[in-house]
Design a protein around this motif. Structure first.
Motif, mmCIF file in Angstrom:
data_model
loop_
_atom_site.group_PDB
_atom_site.id
_atom_site.type_symbol
_atom_site.label_atom_id
_atom_site.label_comp_id
_atom_site.label_asym_id
_atom_site.label_seq_id
_atom_site.Cartn_x
_atom_site.Cartn_y
_atom_site.Cartn_z
ATOM 1 N N GLN A 53 0.849 -1.189 0.000
ATOM 2 C CA GLN A 53 0.000 0.000 0.000
ATOM 3 C C GLN A 53 0.886 1.241 0.000
ATOM 4 O OE1 GLN A 53 -2.792 0.130 3.211
ATOM 5 N NE2 GLN A 53 -3.653 2.080 2.606
ATOM 6 N N VAL A 54 0.590 2.173 -0.881
ATOM 7 C CA VAL A 54 1.381 3.393 -0.983
ATOM 8 C C VAL A 54 0.858 4.419 0.017
ATOM 9 C CG1 VAL A 54 2.068 5.279 -2.491
ATOM 10 C CG2 VAL A 54 1.892 2.947 -3.401
ATOM 11 N N GLN A 55 1.767 5.020 0.752
ATOM 12 C CA GLN A 55 1.410 6.069 1.701
ATOM 13 C C GLN A 55 2.406 7.204 1.613
ATOM 14 O OE1 GLN A 55 1.226 3.859 5.487
ATOM 15 N NE2 GLN A 55 -0.975 4.201 5.479
ATOM 16 N N LEU A 56 1.912 8.409 1.889
ATOM 17 C CA LEU A 56 2.760 9.584 2.010
ATOM 18 C C LEU A 56 2.717 10.025 3.467
ATOM 19 C CD1 LEU A 56 2.394 9.435 -1.078
ATOM 20 C CD2 LEU A 56 2.199 11.925 -1.077
ATOM 21 N N VAL A 57 3.880 10.149 4.080
ATOM 22 C CA VAL A 57 3.964 10.518 5.491
ATOM 23 C C VAL A 57 4.721 11.830 5.608
ATOM 24 C CG1 VAL A 57 4.690 9.818 7.781
ATOM 25 C CG2 VAL A 57 3.920 8.090 6.144
ATOM 26 N N GLU A 58 4.104 12.794 6.264
ATOM 27 C CA GLU A 58 4.667 14.137 6.371
ATOM 28 C C GLU A 58 5.267 14.368 7.757
ATOM 29 O OE1 GLU A 58 0.952 15.752 3.653
ATOM 30 O OE2 GLU A 58 1.449 16.691 5.556
ATOM 31 N N PHE A 59 6.280 15.225 7.781
ATOM 32 C CA PHE A 59 6.930 15.616 9.026
ATOM 33 C C PHE A 59 7.253 17.107 8.966
ATOM 34 C CE2 PHE A 59 7.654 11.287 10.341
ATOM 35 C CZ PHE A 59 7.792 10.588 9.155
ATOM 36 N N GLY A 60 7.348 17.728 10.137
ATOM 37 C CA GLY A 60 7.977 19.031 10.195
ATOM 38 C C GLY A 60 7.093 20.224 10.470
ATOM 39 N N GLY A 61 5.807 20.051 10.621
ATOM 40 C CA GLY A 61 4.980 21.201 10.934
ATOM 41 C C GLY A 61 5.209 21.682 12.353
ATOM 42 N N GLY A 62 4.563 22.787 12.706
ATOM 43 C CA GLY A 62 4.697 23.297 14.054
ATOM 44 C C GLY A 62 4.322 24.750 14.158
ATOM 45 N N LEU A 63 4.702 25.327 15.296
ATOM 46 C CA LEU A 63 4.419 26.723 15.600
ATOM 47 C C LEU A 63 5.710 27.525 15.498
ATOM 48 C CD1 LEU A 63 2.607 29.008 16.749
ATOM 49 C CD2 LEU A 63 3.210 28.172 19.038
ATOM 50 N N VAL A 64 5.663 28.627 14.794
ATOM 51 C CA VAL A 64 6.848 29.457 14.621
ATOM 52 C C VAL A 64 6.429 30.924 14.610
ATOM 53 C CG1 VAL A 64 6.733 29.387 12.095
ATOM 54 C CG2 VAL A 64 8.943 29.737 13.217
ATOM 55 N N GLN A 65 7.341 31.792 15.023
ATOM 56 C CA GLN A 65 7.063 33.226 14.984
ATOM 57 C C GLN A 65 7.250 33.769 13.571
ATOM 58 O OE1 GLN A 65 9.553 35.038 18.004
ATOM 59 N NE2 GLN A 65 7.864 34.977 19.480
ATOM 60 N N ALA A 66 6.574 34.853 13.285
ATOM 61 C CA ALA A 66 6.724 35.504 11.982
ATOM 62 C C ALA A 66 8.197 35.808 11.724
ATOM 63 C CB ALA A 66 5.899 36.781 11.941
ATOM 64 N N GLY A 67 8.605 35.543 10.492
ATOM 65 C CA GLY A 67 10.002 35.718 10.121
ATOM 66 C C GLY A 67 10.842 34.469 10.289
#
Length: 121
Positions: A1-15
């Motif tokens: 079964q093909v899957q796409l797994v994402e990483f790396g989101g989060g909360l960051v300040q502008a800039g």
């Protein structure tokens, strides 16, 4: 079964900066174009950046000069480097890949589960 797994989101300040990655798992025949989309609350999903199998890239006007899409076919992974983030970049980010699962099938769209990016002002 093909899957796409994402990483790396989060909360960051502008800039600030974030780097998203999306890896393809499962048995495939060919990995063609890949892309990142995003969807903010109450808005339609929009294309952020795309990259072809020969590394041609395209960007939404709103992210040109700030975001960079790249891919590593040996790792079957697409990346989105996001610099100079703005509050209006806040959204759920989805990766997309156009994949042929075997020699006899055509190309189909596959999507990641989405990762939240929140930029505070």
């Amino acid at each position: 079964q093909v899957q796409l797994v994402e990483f790396g989101g989060g909360l960051v300040q502008a800039g600030g900066s974030l780097r998203l990655s999306c890896a393809v798992s499962g048995t495939i025949f060919r990995l063609n174009a890949m892309a990142w989309y995003r969807q903010a609350p109450g808005k339609q999903r929009e294309l952020v950046a795309g990259i072809t199998s020969d590394d041609s890239t395209d960007y939404a006007d709103s992210v040109k000069g700030r975001f960079t899409i790249s891919r590593d076919d040996a790792k079957r992974t697409v990346y989105l480097q996001m610099d100079g983030l703005k509050p209006e970049d806040t959204a759920v980010y989805y990766c997309n890949a156009k994949i042929r699962r075997n020699y006899f099938t055509g190309e189909y769209d596959y999507w990641g589960q989405g990762t939240q990016v929140t930029v505070s002002s």
